[in-house]
Design a protein around this motif. Sequence first.
Motif, PDB file in Angstrom:
ATOM      1  N   GLY A 333       0.818  -1.213   0.000  1.00  0.00           N
ATOM      2  CA  GLY A 333       0.000   0.000   0.000  1.00  0.00           C
ATOM      3  C   GLY A 333       0.849   1.259   0.000  1.00  0.00           C
ATOM      4  N   GLN A 334       1.989   1.169   0.671  1.00  0.00           N
ATOM      5  CA  GLN A 334       2.865   2.349   0.734  1.00  0.00           C
ATOM      6  C   GLN A 334       3.510   2.673  -0.612  1.00  0.00           C
ATOM      7  N   GLN A 335       3.405   1.736  -1.533  1.00  0.00           N
ATOM      8  CA  GLN A 335       4.044   1.954  -2.835  1.00  0.00           C
ATOM      9  C   GLN A 335       3.094   2.597  -3.850  1.00  0.00           C
ATOM     10  N   GLN A 336       1.887   2.908  -3.414  1.00  0.00           N
ATOM     11  CA  GLN A 336       0.863   3.372  -4.344  1.00  0.00           C
ATOM     12  C   GLN A 336       1.334   4.548  -5.199  1.00  0.00           C
ATOM     13  N   THR A 337       1.911   5.536  -4.562  1.00  0.00           N
ATOM     14  CA  THR A 337       2.307   6.737  -5.293  1.00  0.00           C
ATOM     15  C   THR A 337       3.334   6.398  -6.376  1.00  0.00           C
ATOM     16  N   ARG A 338       4.279   5.564  -6.018  1.00  0.00           N
ATOM     17  CA  ARG A 338       5.332   5.214  -6.995  1.00  0.00           C
ATOM     18  C   ARG A 338       4.738   4.438  -8.169  1.00  0.00           C
ATOM     19  N   ILE A 339       3.855   3.498  -7.833  1.00  0.00           N
ATOM     20  CA  ILE A 339       3.295   2.661  -8.904  1.00  0.00           C
ATOM     21  C   ILE A 339       2.380   3.502  -9.808  1.00  0.00           C
ATOM     22  N   GLU A 340       1.598   4.361  -9.191  1.00  0.00           N
ATOM     23  CA  GLU A 340       0.715   5.216 -10.005  1.00  0.00           C
ATOM     24  C   GLU A 340       1.534   6.147 -10.903  1.00  0.00           C
ATOM     25  N   ALA A 341       2.609   6.673 -10.359  1.00  0.00           N
ATOM     26  CA  ALA A 341       3.469   7.556 -11.169  1.00  0.00           C
ATOM     27  C   ALA A 341       4.079   6.758 -12.324  1.00  0.00           C
ATOM     28  N   PHE A 342       4.427   5.514 -12.034  1.00  0.00           N
ATOM     29  CA  PHE A 342       5.035   4.656 -13.062  1.00  0.00           C
ATOM     30  C   PHE A 342       4.039   4.365 -14.186  1.00  0.00           C
ATOM     31  N   THR A 343       2.835   3.954 -13.821  1.00  0.00           N
ATOM     32  CA  THR A 343       1.843   3.629 -14.867  1.00  0.00           C
ATOM     33  C   THR A 343       1.420   4.894 -15.624  1.00  0.00           C
ATOM     34  N   GLU A 344       1.390   6.006 -14.895  1.00  0.00           N
ATOM     35  CA  GLU A 344       1.027   7.283 -15.554  1.00  0.00           C
ATOM     36  C   GLU A 344       2.109   7.662 -16.575  1.00  0.00           C
TER      37      GLU A 344
END
Lengths: 348, 403
Positions: A333-344
């Motif tokens: 869950g703590q990785q959400q921002t990184r993963i969202e930035a990556f997919t974006e």
Amino acid sequence: MKDKILGFTCAYAPVPIIEAAGFQAFRVLPQGECPDQAGQLLHDNLCPHVKRVLDRALDNDLPEVSAMVFVNSCDSMRRVADAWQVARPKDQVMVLDLPSTNTPSSIDFLATEYDRMARTLFTWNNQAFSREKVRARIKVWNDLSHTLGRLETKMGEAFYPGLAAAVQIVVNTAATDSVDAALAMAKAAVAKAWAPARGHAPVFLFGNLLFDPKVFDLFENWNMHVTRLDFCTGSRFVSTVDLSLADDPFVALARSYMTGPPCARTMDITRPGNLAQEIVERAGASNARAVMGFTLKFCDPYLARIPGIRQALQDAGIPFLMLEGDCTMGDIGQQQTRIEAFTEMLGV
Amino acid sequence: MMYDYFSSIVTGITAKLEQDPQGIHARKRYALAVATLGRRLYSGDARIAWCGVTAPFDLLNSMGVTSCFVEFVGAMLASTETAELFMQGAEDAGYAADSCAYHRAVTGAMLKSAMPVPDFIIGTSSPCTAGLAVMENMAKQYNRDLFVVNVPQSESPDAVRFLARQIEEMAGFVGDHTGQALSRNRLGEALELTNEATVLIKEIYGLAKQKPSPVDSRFLNNFGVVITLFMGTREGVDICRGFRDELRHRVATNAMDASQERIRLMWVQNRIQFPFPLESMLAEYGAKIVVDELNDVTWEPMDPDNPFESIARRILSIPFSRNADARVTHLQTLAREYQIDGAINPCHWGCRQGTGLRGIISNGLKEIGVPVLNLEIDCVDSRNLAEGQIHTRFEAFTEMIQG
């Protein structure tokens, strides 16, 4: 009468042998809420996989496991095998020696190890040793592998919401409950009319352990289309054994396990560092546009290869995101921002 | 840089030895041999192999290969206080900062072209999978052929056969790369030299067991691991004879100071490699290290008529190749033989195979009444060293033993 339960912890443990000997195989996954005690016997700098597995043993957070098969696959696995015998001295324990290379002599030796394991387990369970029973169970697992293969192909063809989690549920069922039940689930999933969706970035996932199906639903919520689950707890756990390779099922098992998609701890000495190139190729084959790695903290075999993998992906022009953690939902869950930035960034 | 460094050590030690040519000076002669090996590795004109710790160096020596385990470089960089630069380089390149610092230092040195390019590489799965990963990375980086010796954890007949077969295959691999096939005669001679050295080593350890012991905390520091590099050579025999003679001399001249060993200690696995006042700290409390876990002969004499199986059995007998039971039993045996009062386990940060046994080793030694001090320390990376804390823990530990 219910089968006795035999636990295992590594994808290189040949479950068909366990089942052929009349045991129900149960993969002790590093999950649950038991207290953190493993550091007393091990050390806090060992990977969360083995620590959590030992926590479960110390807390008796297990079904009625009476025996364990460990695989000498990495330093941490060696140590948890040692510690298990202290934590649960009444359990029957065997340690399988797994070579690091796929040379002919290694494969020959592994075949003798599988033979030894089979004879030991049949004896533990008061069963007559039977190669035919081993072959029969391998065929069932091959059936599961082929069926899962169809689902995995589908994962790469288009984004089907919920499919990645469904695949993981099948694998988890095979690992902790029943391969027959898993096969039925897999066949139902193949027959299901999955509705494709658009707008998600196709990403190939690799690493050691990531097995909570909810994680893959989360990834989808974060705009990711998971094209493949290349984990010890994913597709690498259910691999096809080519029985035509040898009359002896143990030789066939050894050849198939050592030449299939490898964990980072297994190497092809004729092509040092080939794991990186294989990830590039497997990502391409699954139609991914990017790769995300997930490894447990303190996992030396993977962490030592990540720079090479990063370089190979960079050379191939494939975006890469690397995560390191303890494979709990809270951690992901703590990785959400990184993963969202990556997919974006992938801009689908 | 490294060639010059080793050359200066060789020159310096040689000059000192020339001042007293009749003296024994075991440690100086040993340091000279190590520096000479280092100089040869960096000379650019030797045929070299980077290896894993448990590679059969006597066999490699018999084939004319200058070989060395890579952790030697990590230790050497730490001892010269240059490891930090290379570890930082490895970390900057993406290698995990919480991995073993021996391997991080070596990896950094490789990335910064501070390691000699080998002719080939021989990895070993013992003592650790982390070391094997470094060997694979090295093979990729240098584009050199790799051979891996898989060391099983058991000593079953199948395991012995498997390992013996690999060692024979390894000899073929080396021959293919050097253009000179293994000579069974030369290998036989090398194994005879190994046996000669081993007899001396056993005598050294036998002398060290005496109470008071003629060794000081530093005398056999790293000896058991490093001496393997010289096995199968006359130089190795001479080094061992020097150590034996010096201990005999100390015993004959009653040079042991019993007041300096009110507490006899065992050191588990590797020593601290960077400059650290371990000996003086211990001496403050009347304690000294009389035995290291890795200073022992656990194998039978090599059989020149059956060399591959002999070597295989030797590798399988090394405690860190084996499971916890075997390792703890070995430590208990050493503890009794050396009559130790306590043990120090440095729990080298990043070493999964070593630190992973922390609790089991503590319990095993406690069973026979030997307390263990588990230090949380990185034996190579001094950046996070808390010297004061270690001092306090030594003090508390020795007080507890004496109390």
